[in-house]
Design an enzyme around this catalytic site. Structure first.
Site, PDB file in Angstrom:
ATOM      1  N   LYS A 195       0.870  -1.191   0.000  1.00  0.00           N
ATOM      2  CA  LYS A 195       0.000   0.000   0.000  1.00  0.00           C
ATOM      3  C   LYS A 195       0.897   1.229   0.000  1.00  0.00           C
ATOM      4  O   LYS A 195       1.439   1.625   1.029  1.00  0.00           O
ATOM      5  CB  LYS A 195      -0.873  -0.033   1.256  1.00  0.00           C
ATOM      6  N   GLU A 270       8.441   0.830  11.603  1.00  0.00           N
ATOM      7  CA  GLU A 270       9.562   1.778  11.452  1.00  0.00           C
ATOM      8  C   GLU A 270       8.939   3.161  11.535  1.00  0.00           C
ATOM      9  O   GLU A 270       8.250   3.589  10.620  1.00  0.00           O
ATOM     10  CB  GLU A 270      10.250   1.587  10.095  1.00  0.00           C
ATOM     11  N   CYS A 304      13.259  10.138   8.294  1.00  0.00           N
ATOM     12  CA  CYS A 304      13.014   9.665   9.667  1.00  0.00           C
ATOM     13  C   CYS A 304      14.260   9.807  10.530  1.00  0.00           C
ATOM     14  O   CYS A 304      14.168  10.058  11.726  1.00  0.00           O
ATOM     15  CB  CYS A 304      12.554   8.218   9.649  1.00  0.00           C
ATOM     16  N   GLU A 401       9.016  15.563  16.245  1.00  0.00           N
ATOM     17  CA  GLU A 401       9.542  15.379  14.896  1.00  0.00           C
ATOM     18  C   GLU A 401       8.898  16.412  13.972  1.00  0.00           C
ATOM     19  O   GLU A 401       7.672  16.445  13.841  1.00  0.00           O
ATOM     20  CB  GLU A 401       9.214  13.970  14.408  1.00  0.00           C
TER      21      GLU A 401
HETATM   22  P1  NAD Z   1       1.641   8.147   7.904  1.00  0.00           P
HETATM   23  O1  NAD Z   1       1.696   7.293   9.112  1.00  0.00           O
HETATM   24  O2  NAD Z   1       0.624   9.209   7.823  1.00  0.00           O
HETATM   25  O3  NAD Z   1       1.385   7.232   6.613  1.00  0.00           O
HETATM   26  C1  NAD Z   1       2.206   6.142   6.299  1.00  0.00           C
HETATM   27  C2  NAD Z   1       1.401   5.137   5.495  1.00  0.00           C
HETATM   28  O4  NAD Z   1       0.360   4.615   6.319  1.00  0.00           O
HETATM   29  C3  NAD Z   1       0.710   5.714   4.261  1.00  0.00           C
HETATM   30  O5  NAD Z   1       0.744   4.741   3.228  1.00  0.00           O
HETATM   31  C4  NAD Z   1      -0.719   5.905   4.745  1.00  0.00           C
HETATM   32  O6  NAD Z   1      -1.668   5.875   3.704  1.00  0.00           O
HETATM   33  C5  NAD Z   1      -0.879   4.715   5.657  1.00  0.00           C
HETATM   34  N1  NAD Z   1      -1.935   4.873   6.665  1.00  0.00           N
HETATM   35  C6  NAD Z   1      -2.404   6.022   7.208  1.00  0.00           C
HETATM   36  N2  NAD Z   1      -3.372   5.748   8.105  1.00  0.00           N
HETATM   37  C7  NAD Z   1      -3.508   4.395   8.132  1.00  0.00           C
HETATM   38  C8  NAD Z   1      -4.339   3.510   8.861  1.00  0.00           C
HETATM   39  N3  NAD Z   1      -5.223   3.945   9.755  1.00  0.00           N
HETATM   40  N4  NAD Z   1      -4.219   2.178   8.650  1.00  0.00           N
HETATM   41  C9  NAD Z   1      -3.314   1.717   7.784  1.00  0.00           C
HETATM   42  N5  NAD Z   1      -2.499   2.504   7.041  1.00  0.00           N
HETATM   43  C10 NAD Z   1      -2.599   3.836   7.215  1.00  0.00           C
HETATM   44  O7  NAD Z   1       3.115   8.688   7.740  1.00  0.00           O
HETATM   45  P2  NAD Z   1       3.692   9.641   6.611  1.00  0.00           P
HETATM   46  O8  NAD Z   1       3.267  11.017   6.921  1.00  0.00           O
HETATM   47  O9  NAD Z   1       3.404   9.085   5.259  1.00  0.00           O
HETATM   48  O10 NAD Z   1       5.275   9.471   6.835  1.00  0.00           O
HETATM   49  C11 NAD Z   1       5.963  10.252   7.725  1.00  0.00           C
HETATM   50  C12 NAD Z   1       6.323   9.455   8.950  1.00  0.00           C
HETATM   51  O11 NAD Z   1       7.006   8.252   8.598  1.00  0.00           O
HETATM   52  C13 NAD Z   1       7.280  10.212   9.833  1.00  0.00           C
HETATM   53  O12 NAD Z   1       6.911  10.084  11.193  1.00  0.00           O
HETATM   54  C14 NAD Z   1       8.612   9.512   9.584  1.00  0.00           C
HETATM   55  O13 NAD Z   1       9.545   9.644  10.591  1.00  0.00           O
HETATM   56  C15 NAD Z   1       8.183   8.111   9.363  1.00  0.00           C
HETATM   57  N6  NAD Z   1       9.223   7.368   8.610  1.00  0.00           N
HETATM   58  C16 NAD Z   1       9.962   6.421   9.277  1.00  0.00           C
HETATM   59  C17 NAD Z   1      10.979   5.743   8.627  1.00  0.00           C
HETATM   60  C18 NAD Z   1      11.800   4.706   9.347  1.00  0.00           C
HETATM   61  O14 NAD Z   1      12.488   3.928   8.708  1.00  0.00           O
HETATM   62  N7  NAD Z   1      11.793   4.659  10.661  1.00  0.00           N
HETATM   63  C19 NAD Z   1      11.235   6.019   7.292  1.00  0.00           C
HETATM   64  C20 NAD Z   1      10.473   6.985   6.645  1.00  0.00           C
HETATM   65  C21 NAD Z   1       9.452   7.650   7.323  1.00  0.00           C
END
Ligand code: NAD
Length: 497
Positions: A195, A270, A304, A401
Site C-alpha cells: 500500500k 519503522e 526519519c 519530529e
Molecule cells: P503516515 O503514518 O501518515 O502514513 C504512512 C502510510 O500509512 C501511508 O501509506 C498511509 O496511507 C498509511 N496509513 C495512514 N493511516 C492508516 C491507517 N489507519 N491504517 C493503515 N495505514 C494507514 O506517515 P507519513 O506522513 O506518510 O510518513 C511520515 C512518517 O514516517 C514520519 O513520522 C517519519 O519519521 C516516518 N518514517 C519512518 C521511517 C523509518 O524507517 N523509521 C522512514 C520513513 C518515514
C-alpha cells in the site's frame, strides 16, 4: 538569505510515458472497484499530476487472495536460488530505469532529482541484490536434545515464509522503503500486498511493472494505492494477512499494532525520529557541519533519521552555529529538475503548514532564528532551511519530529550531559557523534539509546545492516540477516529414532 532558484518548471509536470496509474493485482493493471481515484499533485508546482486508482476493501481482499494462492502456487514451488535470480533481475531493471524512477520521485515528492539518483535508486537496487544473495542461504540448525521416552531424537529447525505480508509505505522515500520491505520478504518466499502513500505512489507502481518484467509470477506482489483509512486499514484488519510491515508515523503505527493484536499478526514498525548529532570539542568542525547540514536538509528534512537536535560543546558553539547558518543560507531552493537545486518542496500544503507551525512555536518558546525561519514567495510547498540557536532540549522544536528542513542547536559543557540530553526524547532511531577520539566515540556510542549510531557520518545505511528503532521509533528490524529473521517463522522438526 537562501538562494531562490528559477521559476516553477511547467515541463516537469509531464509524467514519463507509460507510468501506471492503476491497481496491480494478480499481474493485471485494473481500475478500483467503483472507479474511485485519488488526485496526485506535484508539490513543486501545486499542479495535478494524475488521478490514481484508489483501492477499496474489496480490491485489497482480491489482492490478498492472489497473494495467498501463490504461497502454494508457482512461487511457493521455486527454490531459493530461483527466487534470487528474479531479485537480481529486479535490481538490473531498477538500474536500467533509474532516471525514470528518479524523475517520478522528484515529481511526486518535490525532491531535487539528483538526490534519488544518488541514494534512493542505487539503494533500492542494492537492496534487491543483497537479498538475492540471501535467498538460497536461509538455513535452520540441527539441535542436540536429551531424547524422547528413552529413544534418541533428531531435531532440526527450518525457516519458512511468514505468509502474506501487508507492506504499508510512507511518501518520503517510497521506492527505497518499498525495496526494504519487498526484497527480504521475497527472498524468504513470502508474498505481498503493498500500500503506497496517497501522496507518492508513482515509483512503486513503476516498480510493479519491473517486477512483472523480471519474471515474478502474477499475484506474488500486488500494489494497492489508496487511502490509509481505506486500503491500509483493510490490510491491517484482513484475517488472511499474516504480517504488517509498516513505515510511517507513530500515531498510525500505534493504531496498527493495536488492531493487529486482534488477529495476532506479526508487526514491524519503522516510525519517526528526533535524532541527536553530538559535536565533541575535538571534532573536525568542517566535516561535522557538512554532515550535520546533510542530516538536516537532505530530502528537505523529510527523513526519519534526520539529525535535528545538534548538541555542540560550548568551546565550538559559536563556530558551529555560524557555519551551520551559512550552510543553510547556501541551500539553493527551487525547481527539483534544475541541477543547481539542493532543496525542493515539502510534500503537500499540510506538511508545509505543520513545519511553519513548528518554526513559529520555536520562536515563541524563545529559541533564536539563526537562519531562515519563513517561506519563500513562490508557488510550491517550500519552506526556508532554518537553524534555531540558543535552544534547550525541552522545547517543542527539540522534542517533536518536524519532518522539514529545521535544525535545533543546543549547547553543552560535558559529554555526559550531552548523552543525557540526547537520550531525553521519546524517540530512538539514530544518532551521530563527531570526534577524533576513538575511545570516546565507542564509549558514547554504547550509551545512546538508538537503533543506529554513526561516528563521523550521517545516514551511513547499507542493506546489510539491520535498520529499526528503539522506544517510539519502532518495533523490530528490517534489512540484513535481521530482515530475513523478520520475514520467516522458525519451525522445529523432531524425529523420534
Ligand atoms: P503516515 O503514518 O501518515 O502514513 C504512512 C502510510 O500509512 C501511508 O501509506 C498511509 O496511507 C498509511 N496509513 C495512514 N493511516 C492508516 C491507517 N489507519 N491504517 C493503515 N495505514 C494507514 O506517515 P507519513 O506522513 O506518510 O510518513 C511520515 C512518517 O514516517 C514520519 O513520522 C517519519 O519519521 C516516518 N518514517 C519512518 C521511517 C523509518 O524507517 N523509521 C522512514 C520513513 C518515514
Amino acid at each position: 538569505m537562501t538562494i531562490l532558484n528559477g521559476a516553477p518548471a511547467a515541463s516537469a509536470t509531464q509524467l514519463p510515458h507509460g507510468t501506471p496509474l492503476e491497481l496491480f493485482i494478480n499481474g493485471q493493471w485494473r481500475q478500483a472497484t467503483g472507479g474511485a481515484t485519488l488526485p496526485d499533485y506535484n508539490p513543486a508546482t501545486e499542479e495535478l499530476l494524475a488521478e490514481i486508482a484508489a483501492a477499496t476493501a474489496d480490491d485489497v481482499d482480491t489482492a490478498v487472495k492472489a497473494a495467498r494462492a501463490q504461497l502454494q502456487g508457482e512461487w511457493g514451488a521455486l527454490s531459493g536460488g530461483a527466487r534470487g535470480q528474479i531479485l537480481n533481475r529486479v535490481a538490473d531493471l531498477i538500474e536500467r530505469d533509474g532516471e525514470t524512477l528518479a524523475t517520478l520521485e522528484a515529481l511526486d515528492i518535490g525532491k531535487p532529482v539528483g538526490q534519488p539518483m544518488m541514494l534512493d535508486i542505487p539503494n533500492a537496487a542494492a537492496t534487491f541484490r543483497h537479498f538475492a544473495g540471501w535467498a538460497d542461504k536461509i538455513t535452520g540448525s540441527s539441535i542436540p536434545t536429551a531424547g524422547y521416552m528413552g529413544r534418541p531424537t533428531h531435531s532440526y529447525t527450518v525457516r519458512e515464509p511468514v505468509g502474506v505480508i501487508g507492506a504499508i509505505v510512507p511518501w518520503n522515500t517510497p521506492l527505497m522503503i518499498a525495496a526494504w520491505k519487498l526484497a527480504p520478504a521475497l527472498a524468504a518466499g513470502n508474498t505481498l500486498v503493498v500500500k503506497p502513500a496517497e501522496d507518492a505512489p508513482l515509483s512503486i507502481l513503476w516498480l510493479g511493472a519491473l517486477l512483472a518484467e523480471a519474471g515474478l509470477p502474477p499475484g506474488v506482489v500486488n500494489i494497492v494505492p489508496g487511502a490509509g483509512l481505506v486500503a491500509g486499514n483493510a490490510l491491517v484488519e484482513h484475517r488472511d494477512v499474516d504480517k504488517i510491515s509498516f513505515t510511517g508515523s507513530p500515531a498510525v503505527g500505534r493504531s496498527i499494532q493495536q488492531k493487529a493484536a486482534e488477529t495476532f499478526k506479526r508487526v514491524t514498525l519503522e516510525l519517526g525520529g528526533k535524532s541527536p548529532q553530538i559535536i565533541l570539542p575535538d571534532a573536525d568542525v568542517e566535516a561535522a557541519v557538512n554532515g550535520t547540514a546533510m542530516g538536516l536538509f537532505f530530502n528537505q528534512g523529510e527523513v526519519c533519521a534526520a539529525g535535528t537536535r545538534i548538541f555542540v560543546h560550548r568551546s565550538r558553539y559559536d563556530e558551529v552555529v555560524g557555519a551551520l547558518s551559512a550552510a543553510a543560507s547556501a541551500q539553493v531552493l527551487g525547481d527539483p529538475f534544475d541541477p543547481a537545486t539542493t532543496l525542493g518542496a515539502l510534500v503537500n500544503a499540510k506538511q508545509r503548514d505543520s513545519v511553519l507551525g513548528y518554526i513559529e512555536r520555536g520562536k515563541a518558546e524563545g529559541a533564536r532564528v539563526a537562519s531562515g525561519g519563513g517561506r519563500p514567495d513562490r508557488p510550491g510547498y517550500f519552506v526556508e532551511p532554518t537553524i534555531f540557536a540558543d535552544a534547550t532540549n525541552d522545547m517543542t522544536i527539540a522534542q517533536e519530529e518536524i519532518f522539514g528542513p529545521v535544525g535545533t542547536v543546543i549547547v553543552y559543557d560535558d559529554p555526559a550531559e550531552a548523552i543525557r540530553q540526547a537520550n531525553d526524547t521519546k524517540y530512538g532511531l539514530a544518532a551521530s557523534i563527531w570526534t577524533q577520539d576513538v575511545t570516546l566515540a565507542h564509549t558514547l556510542a554504547r550509551q545512546i539509546r538508538a537503533g543506529a549510531v554513526w561516528v563521523n557520518g550521517w545516514a551511513a545505511i547499507d542493506p546489510a545492516l539491520p535498520w529499526g528503532g528503539m522506544k517510539t521509533s519502532g518495533v523490530g528490524r528490517e534489512l540484513g540477516w535481521s530482515g530475513i529473521l523478520a520475514n520467516t517463522e522458525e519451525k522445529v522438526i523432531t524425529v523420534v529414532l
